[in-house]
Motif scaffolding. Sequence first.
Motif, PDB file in Angstrom:
ATOM      1  N   LEU A 125      39.670  29.808  41.365  1.00  0.00           N
ATOM      2  CA  LEU A 125      39.982  30.326  40.219  1.00  0.00           C
ATOM      3  C   LEU A 125      39.460  31.846  40.212  1.00  0.00           C
ATOM      4  O   LEU A 125      40.268  32.518  39.575  1.00  0.00           O
ATOM      5  CB  LEU A 125      38.991  29.791  39.228  1.00  0.00           C
ATOM      6  CG  LEU A 125      39.844  28.403  38.600  1.00  0.00           C
ATOM      7  CD1 LEU A 125      40.294  27.299  39.491  1.00  0.00           C
ATOM      8  CD2 LEU A 125      39.297  27.820  37.571  1.00  0.00           C
ATOM      9  N   VAL A 126      38.529  32.282  40.851  1.00  0.00           N
ATOM     10  CA  VAL A 126      38.158  33.618  41.005  1.00  0.00           C
ATOM     11  C   VAL A 126      39.363  34.370  41.455  1.00  0.00           C
ATOM     12  O   VAL A 126      39.856  35.622  40.926  1.00  0.00           O
ATOM     13  CB  VAL A 126      37.045  33.899  41.798  1.00  0.00           C
ATOM     14  CG1 VAL A 126      36.706  35.499  41.991  1.00  0.00           C
ATOM     15  CG2 VAL A 126      35.580  33.448  41.051  1.00  0.00           C
ATOM     16  N   ALA A 127      40.126  33.852  42.528  1.00  0.00           N
ATOM     17  CA  ALA A 127      41.179  34.544  43.239  1.00  0.00           C
ATOM     18  C   ALA A 127      42.298  34.614  42.201  1.00  0.00           C
ATOM     19  O   ALA A 127      42.912  35.543  42.030  1.00  0.00           O
ATOM     20  CB  ALA A 127      41.622  33.661  44.331  1.00  0.00           C
ATOM     21  N   ASP A 128      42.554  33.520  41.626  1.00  0.00           N
ATOM     22  CA  ASP A 128      43.678  33.276  40.749  1.00  0.00           C
ATOM     23  C   ASP A 128      43.424  34.254  39.422  1.00  0.00           C
ATOM     24  O   ASP A 128      44.423  34.176  38.686  1.00  0.00           O
ATOM     25  CB  ASP A 128      43.784  31.911  40.377  1.00  0.00           C
ATOM     26  CG  ASP A 128      44.290  31.079  41.378  1.00  0.00           C
ATOM     27  OD1 ASP A 128      44.888  31.430  42.350  1.00  0.00           O
ATOM     28  OD2 ASP A 128      44.422  29.717  41.254  1.00  0.00           O
ATOM     29  N   SER A 129      42.130  34.563  39.328  1.00  0.00           N
ATOM     30  CA  SER A 129      42.160  35.382  37.857  1.00  0.00           C
ATOM     31  C   SER A 129      41.849  36.879  38.136  1.00  0.00           C
ATOM     32  O   SER A 129      41.073  37.509  37.403  1.00  0.00           O
ATOM     33  CB  SER A 129      40.679  34.825  37.252  1.00  0.00           C
ATOM     34  OG  SER A 129      40.622  33.542  36.995  1.00  0.00           O
ATOM     35  N   GLY A 130      42.468  37.291  39.309  1.00  0.00           N
ATOM     36  CA  GLY A 130      42.397  38.892  39.616  1.00  0.00           C
ATOM     37  C   GLY A 130      41.631  39.134  40.411  1.00  0.00           C
ATOM     38  O   GLY A 130      41.288  40.123  41.023  1.00  0.00           O
ATOM     39  N   GLY A 131      40.590  38.158  41.095  1.00  0.00           N
ATOM     40  CA  GLY A 131      39.700  38.374  42.003  1.00  0.00           C
ATOM     41  C   GLY A 131      38.416  38.858  41.361  1.00  0.00           C
ATOM     42  O   GLY A 131      38.473  39.246  40.250  1.00  0.00           O
ATOM     43  N   ALA A 132      37.414  39.153  42.016  1.00  0.00           N
ATOM     44  CA  ALA A 132      36.118  39.803  41.573  1.00  0.00           C
ATOM     45  C   ALA A 132      36.290  41.164  41.195  1.00  0.00           C
ATOM     46  O   ALA A 132      36.897  41.887  41.992  1.00  0.00           O
ATOM     47  CB  ALA A 132      35.017  39.498  42.513  1.00  0.00           C
ATOM     48  N   TYR A 133      35.881  41.588  40.074  1.00  0.00           N
ATOM     49  CA  TYR A 133      36.034  43.053  40.055  1.00  0.00           C
ATOM     50  C   TYR A 133      35.178  43.991  40.770  1.00  0.00           C
ATOM     51  O   TYR A 133      33.941  43.693  41.391  1.00  0.00           O
ATOM     52  CB  TYR A 133      35.378  43.714  38.505  1.00  0.00           C
ATOM     53  CG  TYR A 133      35.580  44.904  38.163  1.00  0.00           C
ATOM     54  CD1 TYR A 133      36.671  45.535  37.901  1.00  0.00           C
ATOM     55  CD2 TYR A 133      34.415  45.394  37.873  1.00  0.00           C
ATOM     56  CE1 TYR A 133      36.641  46.615  37.581  1.00  0.00           C
ATOM     57  CE2 TYR A 133      34.257  46.973  37.651  1.00  0.00           C
ATOM     58  CZ  TYR A 133      35.519  47.378  37.320  1.00  0.00           C
ATOM     59  OH  TYR A 133      35.887  48.745  36.987  1.00  0.00           O
ATOM     60  N   PRO A 134      35.772  44.915  41.600  1.00  0.00           N
ATOM     61  CA  PRO A 134      35.194  45.545  42.910  1.00  0.00           C
ATOM     62  C   PRO A 134      34.142  46.597  42.393  1.00  0.00           C
ATOM     63  O   PRO A 134      34.536  48.006  42.720  1.00  0.00           O
ATOM     64  CB  PRO A 134      36.559  46.144  43.577  1.00  0.00           C
ATOM     65  CG  PRO A 134      37.510  46.721  42.515  1.00  0.00           C
ATOM     66  CD  PRO A 134      37.177  45.137  41.371  1.00  0.00           C
TER      67      PRO A 134
END
Length: 317
Positions: A71-80
């Motif tokens: 879900l993290v990947a599907d939600s744009g990934g972790a904010y860098p």
Amino acid sequence: MNTPFTTLHRRFFLAGAGTSLAALALGGCQTVQNYASDPVSAASTIGQLFASKEMSPTEELAMGEGLYPRLVADSGGAYPNARVQSAVRGFAEPLFRVSKRQFRWEITVLDDNSPNAWALPGGKLGINKGLLRYVASESELAAVIAHEMGHAELSHQVQELDRKGMLDRLAAFGKGVAQTEISAQAGSLSGVVEPLSSAALDQLEGPVKALVTSGYSRSHEREADAYVLTVFRATGYDPRQASAVFKTLDSLVPPGEDNTTSLFSSHPDTRDRIELIDEAAAKLPAGGGSVGSADFATIKAVFPTRRYYLRNPAEAS
């Protein structure tokens, strides 16, 4: 008449019955031994057991752990931005300590500009960077996190999946958890649970993502709202500020906006929720209002508060 603010519905679990292997012991002590020599028969036994039992805490944890990276990947990934990630984790840590569940609580800032947040079973939370732009105070951010905590704390995800007729998928998932644990036992891995197969997670990924990102039943949303007050009382926030973030969203989201989330449903229903929160908060002792979080200051340095609703989140940086 009782409301979610006077009686919180809660699933209780029998002590010692929280693991899949304990449930399997009820079905026959030979299951573990048979799995190595006759996995088909053992799997059949597992399936029969899980078709008639509620999801255990172990299975909730396995679902959250398995689906979280997806879900993290599907939600744009972790904010860098490691500084922001650390600040949000630090801000959430005192809130997580209020929980009575044995979860490994975790929160990730997502690289998504829409104002939303979600929670998976087992205490895995995601909060969009878009929402961080709209929380104007510590209380507002604390309410967002506490609300999502409430869904995990009260096992709302599992209850909603059951209510939506997905008991067969839950049973299949529980079977996968049990097979993994039995395999670990048979392989003398000292009870260490191996990663679940993709097939076990594939069954639930779509329905769970749709649920946690678009909202729950009215009763479950109000139970999660009530949980915000529990967290506020335990951490020193003023309960009278618990509804502030819902008021913010209600004022920012244009009338006619039909996208629902766990935090915002529709204008009439959101206003009803605000009224219930305020009525309950008025009966509680006042808190300190804020806890003076340096982490919140760090978050706001990166995401200054936006006072208007951005109709096209893709335009945001």
